[in-house]
Design an enzyme around this catalytic site. Structure first.
Site, PDB file in Angstrom:
ATOM      1  N   GLU A  72       0.827  -1.207   0.000  1.00 32.61           N
ATOM      2  CA  GLU A  72       0.000   0.000   0.000  1.00 32.61           C
ATOM      3  C   GLU A  72       0.859   1.254   0.000  1.00 32.61           C
ATOM      4  O   GLU A  72       1.782   1.401   0.804  1.00 32.61           O
ATOM      5  CB  GLU A  72      -0.914   0.057   1.230  1.00 32.61           C
ATOM      6  CG  GLU A  72      -1.717   1.365   1.242  1.00 32.61           C
ATOM      7  CD  GLU A  72      -2.503   1.646   2.507  1.00 32.61           C
ATOM      8  OE1 GLU A  72      -2.525   0.802   3.419  1.00 32.61           O
ATOM      9  OE2 GLU A  72      -3.091   2.746   2.558  1.00 32.61           O
TER      10      GLU A  72
ATOM     11  N   ASP B 224       9.424   5.647  15.168  1.00 30.10           N
ATOM     12  CA  ASP B 224       9.166   7.052  14.884  1.00 30.10           C
ATOM     13  C   ASP B 224       9.523   7.853  16.135  1.00 30.10           C
ATOM     14  O   ASP B 224       8.967   7.615  17.206  1.00 30.10           O
ATOM     15  CB  ASP B 224       7.677   7.220  14.532  1.00 30.10           C
ATOM     16  CG  ASP B 224       7.330   8.662  14.193  1.00 30.10           C
ATOM     17  OD1 ASP B 224       8.250   9.502  14.141  1.00 30.10           O
ATOM     18  OD2 ASP B 224       6.135   8.949  13.984  1.00 30.10           O
TER      19      ASP B 224
ATOM     20  N   ASP C 201       9.964  11.742  17.577  1.00 28.45           N
ATOM     21  CA  ASP C 201       9.600  13.099  17.204  1.00 28.45           C
ATOM     22  C   ASP C 201       9.894  14.041  18.366  1.00 28.45           C
ATOM     23  O   ASP C 201       9.582  13.737  19.513  1.00 28.45           O
ATOM     24  CB  ASP C 201       8.106  13.126  16.871  1.00 28.45           C
ATOM     25  CG  ASP C 201       7.721  14.389  16.148  1.00 28.45           C
ATOM     26  OD1 ASP C 201       7.210  14.275  15.033  1.00 28.45           O
ATOM     27  OD2 ASP C 201       7.939  15.481  16.696  1.00 28.45           O
TER      28      ASP C 201
END
Lengths: 557, 415
Positions: free
Chosen positions: B43, B106, B108
């Site tokens: 995807e 991830d 951040d």
């Protein structure tokens, strides 16, 4: 019970097979011939169940009555719920945890099978109880596990809950057994004894594991296994990892085996999910299985919607007195900081939804507050948060109707820096909690009591006490299990709907409801709807379990 | 050359960027893992201008992929899971299930707002970047040495964070349960806004090797980050509350609280275990990586693709060498505007043949274009990563031919 064998991978085939479950006879008739299952020679049972450990890889093939079906399943559900209750108080699976469960099981009056299974009153030299009673308990354990699979296969949430509890039960049995070597052999598990690495990484292994440094290191046996097979130890960082391998001391091997069990169970359950309609098509089984699902603790579906619509203007008034602390805290943060992180928005947003706050009102609430921040203007808000809100109301994505979080879910949510969600009783230090209690007008003795409960990790009871101190000492019968339940109970008290007498009436109403519900010909869901008023529905679910024994007894006439 | 980025121009620059600089071929070589089906069942999702988000895109080749990028001009490309069907043409009557995905991390800087004082929110400076650098070091070491993963790609997310793509076959095959377990292993900081102390070390004299390694990585920069850059523990810093009472009361009124705390700890840590514990907890709470765990847990979660252009900063999401995380300079990451200017400047040089853009597309290979720009060193990191993956695959398939393949490890090839 052939049907259990077939549900796994084959289709349920003939009438002949399903006839084992009591044929066409009505439930009442079955009750009358309450014969014990056919006697199987002990030798045979022993060869099927050499010890109490069962990986449940093969479904049982006995015939049982519908009554036994209900009995076995109810007993096991009670046992699993007992485990769940203990789980709420601790996250670790140490000796103390298992002792607590054993103590609770032995204390309970309605778990005879499991007391026999785990009790080992007569023990042979290896510590096993191979008495007839115990062998028979192993058989029921086997059957009951597969029965509950049928009742908990349908939704992800049910499967997850069932799996978690079954795995803990499995570990309890492993803990009772102490015979890891046999199990490793019998089930062909991917362990290699790592003698050299065991010595080379001796310090690291000792620093990582539960093993006390006091035990003689040279005698410590270490097994090497790909880390993927030792996920529980990895998760709690209780194993030394090196280049993709976990170095597991002998004592921790049990944890590794239970992970294996979990993955087998998970696979079987997803297979079962695909074929569950075959079992549901059986009109005698359907009411039994669907009824069970409803007894799932704190079941979201059991929490009623607040009858009326709620507007943003009402929220502030409600939050003062009727929001549980977990929601009030989030609400206050939105008002004060005009922002809330993702899981906080979800916890509060779904609570609002069930409160009866329509989507446009919810949007109004979030937008008017969030846009008070200079960096969030309306267009940015729409870009960043609107989808999220619509999603919550099932208007986007897979259009699922997301259910509000139960206490279980709130208590077990993971909370990080910047987060305000979770259960304040679990996720707050004592100082900020105390401030909140003082603000809410809880007297010093109440504060002391609640903080004491928090200390003992009884978060839901602490919340219940908080409710009592802030609601003229009126309580929530059966305990707090859901923030929305808390809200409704609070509104009932404040609007005078609920007084001490009213509680008693609700309870008797609940008993009646359950009695009707157990008639197999009726649709239990319809009956849930017909109970008159939101508050009694909650009571129904709680009363159901406490009183089910009495009800079973009454059904025999 | 620093060129101001104007987000208004993004839409005009994107087709050029995708046509001339975006490494479509390398992306294909990476994401196909030697199997075309693995790419075509993947995807991709696009964020288009005007806040349109389209999910479940999929492509059969890199030409197909790049052509669509040029046509749609997505402001952001997200990479999702590999499914049992081609996402774009999926049959809704059959189950549509995510099967495999890289294990991703991830990190951040917005999650560091309670420890950084230099910037807040979306802002980032070289001081707070050091938090990210520490995070990269700690995570990279653990993923390699503890979990045995080899194919790690670290990517700057374009503004204030980094992503890590773990691309070993074992990582790609992990189910969400296993992913959650790894994340728990990697998580040390727990607790919300109402809990001052967010790290709990059960026994300071029996540190897990992962913790002791992490602490020693933090040690190298602890004073620099916490004292010099961020002036932590001074009056008004909530983190001070995490310290044990005895430390707090000893240094409460000190003007230079950071040093006072450290002095007190150093003087007492030998005798007192509580103080030793506090020291570890302090270091970890202030500097340990804060992961956005939800991105990593689920297979079908999307993560921004490398070589996207960040729509706010215009900067390209570039892979970087984790060993040089501390030297990484976010200001040195080229923006799309800058890259276009660099290409133009290069093409205008006398040595370069003057050609119309259309000619260039036909005659020149895309690869040539990036070498004209400051994207070149980052592209080299990416190419090295892809080549390493391919090399391993050859070694592995040679080995597999000799032995009977182990069923559990061949899902990619089986696909």
């Amino acid at each position: 019970m052939e049907i259990l064998k077939t549900h796994l991978n084959k289709r349920v085939s003939s009438k002949k097979e399903s006839a084992f479950i009591g044929g066409r006879s009505s439930l009442a008739n079955v009750n009358l011939r309450r014969a014990k299952s056919e006697v199987v020679a002990d030798v045979e049972l022993y060869s099927t169940y050499p010890d109490i450990l069962n990986f449940y890889t093969t479904p049982p093939t006995y015939s049982i009555t519908l009554l036994e079906f209900e009995q076995y399943a109810t007993e096991r559900l009670k046992m699993l719920r007992l485990i769940e209750r203990v789980n709420l108080t601790t996250a670790v699976r140490n000796n103390e945890y298992f002792y607590t469960i054993m103590k609770e099981i032995n204390k309970s009056l309605d778990l005879p099978t499991y007391i026999t299974l785990l009790g080992s009153k007569i023990a042979d030299s290896k510590g096993d109880d191979d008495s007839d009673d115990n062998l028979y308990a192993r058989k029921i354990d086997h059957i009951a596990h597969f029965l509950l699979r049928l009742a908990f296969a349908r939704t992800d949430e049910q499967r997850k809950w069932f799996m978690a509890m079954e795995v803990d039960f499995f570990r309890l049995k492993l803990w009772k057994l102490h015979r890891i070597n046999d199990i490793l052999e019998r089930h062909n598990l991917p362990f290699v004894e790592a003698k050299e690495e065991g010595k080379k990484f001796n310090k690291e292994i000792l620093d990582s594991s539960f093993v006390m440094t006091a035990t003689v290191p040279s005698e410590m046996r270490v097994y090497k296994v790909p880390f993927i097979h030792a996920l529980d130890l990895v998760r709690s960082r209780k194993v030394f990892l090196h280049m993709g391998y976990a170095y597991v001391p002998y004592n921790d091997v049990a944890s590794v085996i239970s992970v294996k069990f979990r993955s087998w169970l998970s696979e079987s359950l997803s297979l079962l999910k695909k074929n569950i309609h075959l079992v549901e098509d059986d009109e005698r089984l359907r009411p039994l299985i669907t009824g069970f699902e409803k007894r799932h603790l704190g079941s979201d579906t059991s929490v009623p919607k607040n009858g009326e619509m709620v507007t943003v203007a009402q929220l502030s008034g409600f939050s003062e007195k009727s929001f549980p602390l977990c929601m009030k805290q989030l609400y206050d943060v939105v008002l004060k900081e005009h922002h809330l992180k993702h899981w906080g928005r979800l916890q509060l947003g779904l609570f609002f939804k069930r409160l009866g706050l329509p989507m446009d009102e919810a949007t109004k609430f979030w937008r008017s507050n969030f846009t008070k921040r200079p960096e969030t203007d309306t267009s940015r808000f729409d870009k960043q948060y609107l989808y999220n809100i619509r999603h919550m109301y099932g208007q986007e994505g897979k259009r699922a109707d997301y259910t509000p979080y139960s206490c279980m879910k709130v208590i077990n949510s993971s909370v990080g820096p910047g987060d305000h969600h979770g259960c304040p009783f679990r996720h707050s230090d004592a100082t900020p909690l105390r401030t909140k209690f003082v603000e809410a007008g809880v007297p010093p003795e109440g504060i002391k009591e609640i903080l004491n409960l928090v200390e003992q990790k009884h978060y839901q009871i602490a919340c219940q006490r908080y409710f009592e101190w802030t609601h003229d000492k009126l309580t929530i019968e059966g305990g707090v299990t859901h923030p929305n339940q808390y809200f409704i109970e609070s509104r009932n008290v404040l609007t005078g709907k609920k007084t001490i007498n009213a509680i008693k009436e609700e309870k008797s109403e609940a008993k009646r409801t359950f009695y009707y519900k157990s008639q197999p010909s009726q649709n239990p869901e319809e009956l849930m709807e017909t109970t008159d008023g939101a508050e009694s529905t909650i009571q129904t679910v709680d009363a159901m379990d406490e009183d089910s024994d009495a009800i079973f007894a009454s059904m025999e006439y | 050359m620093v060129v101001d980025f104007d987000s208004e121009c993004l839409i005009d620059l994107l087709p050029l960027y995708y046509g001339r600089l975006f490494p479509g071929e390398l992306m294909y070589r990476w994401l196909s893992y030697g199997n075309p089906e693995f790419f075509s069942h993947r995807e991709f999702s696009f964020a288009l201008a005007g806040d349109v988000y389209i999910r479940y895109q999929s492509f059969t080749s890199n030409e197909d992929f790049v052509a669509e990028l040029k046509r749609r001009k997505p402001e952001k490309i997200d990479i999702g899971a590999v499914y049992n069907q081609k996402p774009k043409t999926r049959d809704t009557l059959i189950d549509f299930i995510p099967l495999q995905k890289e294990f991703v991390l991830d990190i951040d800087l917005t999650d560091y707002d309670d420890v950084r004082t230099c910037c807040q929110g979306a802002k980032v400076c070289e001081k707070c970047w050091k938090f990210i650098a520490v995070a990269v070091k700690i995570m990279d070491a653990s993923l390699r040495d503890d979990f045995g993963f080899q194919h790690l790609m670290w990517v700057f997310s374009g503004r204030r964070g980094v992503h890590c793509w773990v691309c070993d076959q074992e990582a790609i095959n992990l189910d969400s349960h296993a992913r959650a377990a790894i994340l728990e292993y990697l998580t040390v900081i727990r607790g919300g806004e109402n809990q001052a102390k967010k790290v709990k070390i059960p026994n300071a004299d029996k540190l897990h090797p992962f913790i002791s390694r992490s602490v020693s990585i933090i040690d190298d920069v602890f004073d620099e980050i916490c004292r010099d850059d961020q002036s932590m523990l001074e009056q008004g810093d909530k983190n001070f509350e995490m310290l044990p009472e005895e430390v707090k009361s000893a240094v409460k009124d000190s003007a230079d609280r950071f040093n006072a705390v450290m002095n007190y700890i150093n003087e007492n840590k030998k005798e007192k275990k509580t103080v030793r514990t506090a020291l570890y907890e302090l270091k970890l709470q202030l500097c340990f990586p804060r992961l956005d765990v939800n991105v990593s847990k689920d297979l079908n979660h999307l993560l921004k693709s490398p070589f996207c252009v960040h729509p706010k900063t215009g900067k390209v999401c570039v892979p970087f060498d984790p060993k040089k995380a501390f030297e990484f300079d976010t200001d040195g990451v080229p923006s799309i505007t800058q890259l276009m200017d660099e290409i133009n400047a290069f093409d205008k040089q006398p040595s370069s043949e003057a050609k119309s853009e259309a000619d260039q597309k036909e005659t020149k290979v895309v690869v040539v274009d990036y070498k004209k720009t400051s994207l070149a060193p980052f592209m080299k990191v990416f190419e090295g990563f892809v080549k390493e993956l391919e090399k391993q695959r050859i070694v592995k398939s040679a080995a597999d031919n000799k032995t009977i393949p182990d069923k559990s490890n061949i899902r990619i090839d089986d696909f």
